[in-house]
Design an enzyme around this catalytic site. Structure first.
Site, PDB file in Angstrom:
ATOM      1  N   GLU A  48      -1.611   1.672  -9.762  1.00 49.95           N
ATOM      2  CA  GLU A  48      -0.409   2.511  -9.866  1.00 49.95           C
ATOM      3  C   GLU A  48       0.778   1.589 -10.138  1.00 49.95           C
ATOM      4  O   GLU A  48       1.020   0.657  -9.374  1.00 49.95           O
ATOM      5  CB  GLU A  48      -0.184   3.274  -8.563  1.00 49.95           C
ATOM      6  CG  GLU A  48      -1.239   4.340  -8.308  1.00 49.95           C
ATOM      7  CD  GLU A  48      -1.147   4.901  -6.900  1.00 49.95           C
ATOM      8  OE1 GLU A  48      -0.372   5.840  -6.698  1.00 49.95           O
ATOM      9  OE2 GLU A  48      -1.859   4.402  -6.007  1.00 49.95           O
ATOM     10  N   SER A  63       0.823  -1.217   0.000  1.00 50.25           N
ATOM     11  CA  SER A  63       0.000   0.000   0.000  1.00 50.25           C
ATOM     12  C   SER A  63       0.854   1.263   0.000  1.00 50.25           C
ATOM     13  O   SER A  63       0.524   2.235  -0.682  1.00 50.25           O
ATOM     14  CB  SER A  63      -0.884   0.047   1.246  1.00 50.25           C
ATOM     15  OG  SER A  63      -1.820  -0.987   1.236  1.00 50.25           O
ATOM     16  N   HIS A  89       0.224  -1.011  -7.406  1.00 54.18           N
ATOM     17  CA  HIS A  89      -0.681  -0.746  -6.285  1.00 54.18           C
ATOM     18  C   HIS A  89      -2.119  -0.738  -6.760  1.00 54.18           C
ATOM     19  O   HIS A  89      -2.564   0.185  -7.445  1.00 54.18           O
ATOM     20  CB  HIS A  89      -0.323   0.586  -5.599  1.00 54.18           C
ATOM     21  CG  HIS A  89      -1.250   0.899  -4.470  1.00 54.18           C
ATOM     22  ND1 HIS A  89      -1.880   2.112  -4.337  1.00 54.18           N
ATOM     23  CD2 HIS A  89      -1.677   0.129  -3.456  1.00 54.18           C
ATOM     24  CE1 HIS A  89      -2.657   2.064  -3.270  1.00 54.18           C
ATOM     25  NE2 HIS A  89      -2.549   0.880  -2.711  1.00 54.18           N
ATOM     26  N   ASN A 135      -2.273   7.037  -2.214  1.00 57.42           N
ATOM     27  CA  ASN A 135      -2.342   7.073  -0.748  1.00 57.42           C
ATOM     28  C   ASN A 135      -1.752   8.343  -0.164  1.00 57.42           C
ATOM     29  O   ASN A 135      -2.115   8.731   0.950  1.00 57.42           O
ATOM     30  CB  ASN A 135      -1.693   5.822  -0.143  1.00 57.42           C
ATOM     31  CG  ASN A 135      -2.728   4.715   0.022  1.00 57.42           C
ATOM     32  OD1 ASN A 135      -3.899   4.994   0.327  1.00 57.42           O
ATOM     33  ND2 ASN A 135      -2.332   3.476  -0.193  1.00 57.42           N
TER      34      ASN A 135
HETATM   35  N1  LIG Z   1      -6.808  -4.131   1.794  1.00 55.17           N
HETATM   36  C1  LIG Z   1      -6.648  -3.098   0.969  1.00 55.17           C
HETATM   37  O1  LIG Z   1      -7.542  -2.258   0.782  1.00 55.17           O
HETATM   38  C2  LIG Z   1      -5.358  -2.949   0.205  1.00 55.17           C
HETATM   39  C3  LIG Z   1      -5.323  -2.100  -0.914  1.00 55.17           C
HETATM   40  C4  LIG Z   1      -4.143  -1.997  -1.643  1.00 55.17           C
HETATM   41  C5  LIG Z   1      -3.012  -2.690  -1.243  1.00 55.17           C
HETATM   42  N2  LIG Z   1      -3.074  -3.489  -0.123  1.00 55.17           N
HETATM   43  C6  LIG Z   1      -1.857  -4.228   0.248  1.00 55.17           C
HETATM   44  O2  LIG Z   1      -1.972  -5.555  -0.266  1.00 55.17           O
HETATM   45  C7  LIG Z   1      -1.266  -6.450   0.597  1.00 55.17           C
HETATM   46  C8  LIG Z   1      -2.232  -7.532   1.063  1.00 55.17           C
HETATM   47  O3  LIG Z   1      -3.311  -6.916   1.763  1.00 55.17           O
HETATM   48  P1  LIG Z   1      -4.672  -7.674   2.047  1.00 55.17           P
HETATM   49  O4  LIG Z   1      -5.633  -6.633   2.478  1.00 55.17           O
HETATM   50  O5  LIG Z   1      -4.980  -8.573   0.913  1.00 55.17           O
HETATM   51  O6  LIG Z   1      -4.259  -8.565   3.321  1.00 55.17           O
HETATM   52  P2  LIG Z   1      -4.915  -9.921   3.836  1.00 55.17           P
HETATM   53  O7  LIG Z   1      -4.544 -10.013   5.275  1.00 55.17           O
HETATM   54  O8  LIG Z   1      -6.348 -10.016   3.440  1.00 55.17           O
HETATM   55  O9  LIG Z   1      -4.136 -11.041   3.008  1.00 55.17           O
HETATM   56  C9  LIG Z   1      -2.782 -11.324   3.195  1.00 55.17           C
HETATM   57  C10 LIG Z   1      -2.556 -12.777   2.864  1.00 55.17           C
HETATM   58  O10 LIG Z   1      -1.158 -13.028   2.885  1.00 55.17           O
HETATM   59  C11 LIG Z   1      -1.003 -14.336   3.373  1.00 55.17           C
HETATM   60  N3  LIG Z   1       0.378 -14.552   3.767  1.00 55.17           N
HETATM   61  C12 LIG Z   1       0.970 -14.326   4.961  1.00 55.17           C
HETATM   62  N4  LIG Z   1       2.260 -14.680   4.905  1.00 55.17           N
HETATM   63  C13 LIG Z   1       2.487 -15.148   3.656  1.00 55.17           C
HETATM   64  C14 LIG Z   1       3.604 -15.679   2.989  1.00 55.17           C
HETATM   65  N5  LIG Z   1       4.783 -15.830   3.592  1.00 55.17           N
HETATM   66  N6  LIG Z   1       3.475 -16.047   1.688  1.00 55.17           N
HETATM   67  C15 LIG Z   1       2.300 -15.907   1.057  1.00 55.17           C
HETATM   68  N7  LIG Z   1       1.185 -15.430   1.657  1.00 55.17           N
HETATM   69  C16 LIG Z   1       1.291 -15.042   2.935  1.00 55.17           C
HETATM   70  C17 LIG Z   1      -2.011 -14.460   4.498  1.00 55.17           C
HETATM   71  O11 LIG Z   1      -2.290 -15.804   4.823  1.00 55.17           O
HETATM   72  C18 LIG Z   1      -3.211 -13.747   3.859  1.00 55.17           C
HETATM   73  O12 LIG Z   1      -4.050 -14.659   3.176  1.00 55.17           O
HETATM   74  C19 LIG Z   1      -0.684  -5.607   1.724  1.00 55.17           C
HETATM   75  O13 LIG Z   1       0.629  -5.223   1.398  1.00 55.17           O
HETATM   76  C20 LIG Z   1      -1.610  -4.397   1.733  1.00 55.17           C
HETATM   77  O14 LIG Z   1      -1.025  -3.256   2.307  1.00 55.17           O
HETATM   78  C21 LIG Z   1      -4.218  -3.652   0.585  1.00 55.17           C
END
Ligand SMILES: NC(=O)c1ccc[n+]([C@@H]2O[C@H](COP(=O)([O-])OP(=O)(O)OC[C@H]3O[C@@H](n4cnc5c(N)ncnc54)[C@H](O)[C@@H]3O)[C@@H](O)[C@H]2O)c1
Length: 302
Positions: free
Chosen positions: A146, A113, A134, A185
């Site tokens: 992005e 993010s 992103h 962001n």
């Molecule tokens: N939620 C949002 O709105 C959003 C928007 C843009 C970007 N992001 C970014 O995307 C990324 C994921 O966010 P999310 O909201 O999907 O989180 P989430 O918690 O829903 O999913 C993360 C996943 O990663 C898995 N994980 C943990 N360790 C791991 C590993 N070693 N190898 C592979 N998978 C692993 C977890 O089991 C989980 O299923 C983060 O960097 C977050 O900042 C999130």
């Protein structure tokens, strides 16, 4: 070459499963890896439910292959996108492992993010193929992606990634410098900083902040960006407004003490039932449904 690419998605959470869905719907073969069994076991069902809900081709889910082994997920991939927890050491470790298991020409992307991509990728042997993409939640409804290059990223990697996302129906933009928060962001959280400061300083309550935005410039934002708006009203008027307003608005470099206190008091928002405001389970469900409905309507009009 972006037609029928082999895509590997690392992390099957909120973002990972949605990103996998978009690429599968665009016709690509997608592998997805997550070490948490429950996450991996449910990923196809979650994607199928989304596809049906959106009226998209449900057979796209057949192109998604969950993998219990990271090597199996990435070894044949043209493109790897990571969407694991927002944790720098975890992402660095993962890319170091991935780099050993992929082909020399595989492009590597992080969906962080806000973390600068150069911090995530600095330990790689070949940093020219590494970049940031992103996405916004939910990935299958919000068009923007992005695409962030670092000082090391090759123009080929950027161009290929932009073409891949365009062909998948996304709206990729190129972020030329790798700064924390990228573009979206930084803009979003500049607004949130002032929103919190208005409450902190007793100028209005939290509900009023949200009402003011939603019932005024928020209405126009989807069709009128701030710089289009500045040109529309005139840069001279914008300058006059900034001379008065900018010295008055929040410019603290760190998080608000008001926000720090909410968190230390356990007022975590939906998670605890109260944050800036109180949220019953029904309120939470209603707001989530409203946002989803709004985004679906916007997609239908695109
Ligand atoms: N939620 C949002 O709105 C959003 C928007 C843009 C970007 N992001 C970014 O995307 C990324 C994921 O966010 P999310 O909201 O999907 O989180 P989430 O918690 O829903 O999913 C993360 C996943 O990663 C898995 N994980 C943990 N360790 C791991 C590993 N070693 N190898 C592979 N998978 C692993 C977890 O089991 C989980 O299923 C983060 O960097 C977050 O900042 C999130």
């Amino acid at each position: 070459m972006t037609a029928n690419a082999r895509i590997a998605v690392i992390g099957a959470g909120l973002m990972g499963h949605g990103i996998a869905q978009v690429f599968a719907l665009a016709g690509h073969e997608v592998t997805i890896y997550d070490p948490v069994m429950a996450s991996l076991a449910s990923v196809k069902a979650r994607i199928l439910a989304n596809l049906k809900d959106l009226g998209d081709d449900p057979s796209a889910v057949e192109r998604v292959q969950p993998c219990h082994d990271l090597g199996d997920a990435v070894s044949e991939a043209d493109y790897v996108v990571e969407a694991v927890l927002e944790d720098l050491p975890l992402k660095q470790k993962l890319f170091a492992e991935i780099e050993q298991k992929v082909r020399p020409d595989t492009i590597l992307a992080s969906n962080t993010s806000v973390i600068p991509i150069s911090k995530i990728m600095e330990g790689l042997k070949d940093r020219s193929r590494a970049l940031g993409t992103h996405w916004w939640n939910p990935p299958f409804l919000v068009p923007l992606v992005e695409v962030i290059g670092t000082q090391w990223t090759s123009p080929h990697a950027i161009e290929w990634t932009i073409a891949l996302h365009k062909a998948a129906g996304k709206m990729p933009v190129h972020v030329k410098k790798d700064v924390a928060g990228f573009v979206g962001n930084r803009l979003q959280h500049a607004l949130w900083r002032e929103a919190i400061a208005l409450v902190e300083h007793g100028i209005c309550d939290a509900e009023t902040v949200d009402t003011v935005i939603k019932a005024s410039f928020g209405r126009r934002l989807a069709v009128l960006g701030p710089l289009e708006n500045a040109d529309l009203v005139g840069t001279d008027l914008t300058l006059a407004i900034h001379r008065t307003v900018l010295p008055a608005i929040e410019s603290r470099p760190g998080p608000s003490p008001y926000l720090e206190k909410l968190v230390s008091d356990g007022r975590l928002g939906f998670k605890s039932g109260e944050g800036f405001r109180a949220w019953s389970t029904a309120d939470q469900a209603a707001l989530r449904a409203k946002v989803l409905q709004h985004l679906k309507k916007a997609r239908a009009q695109d």
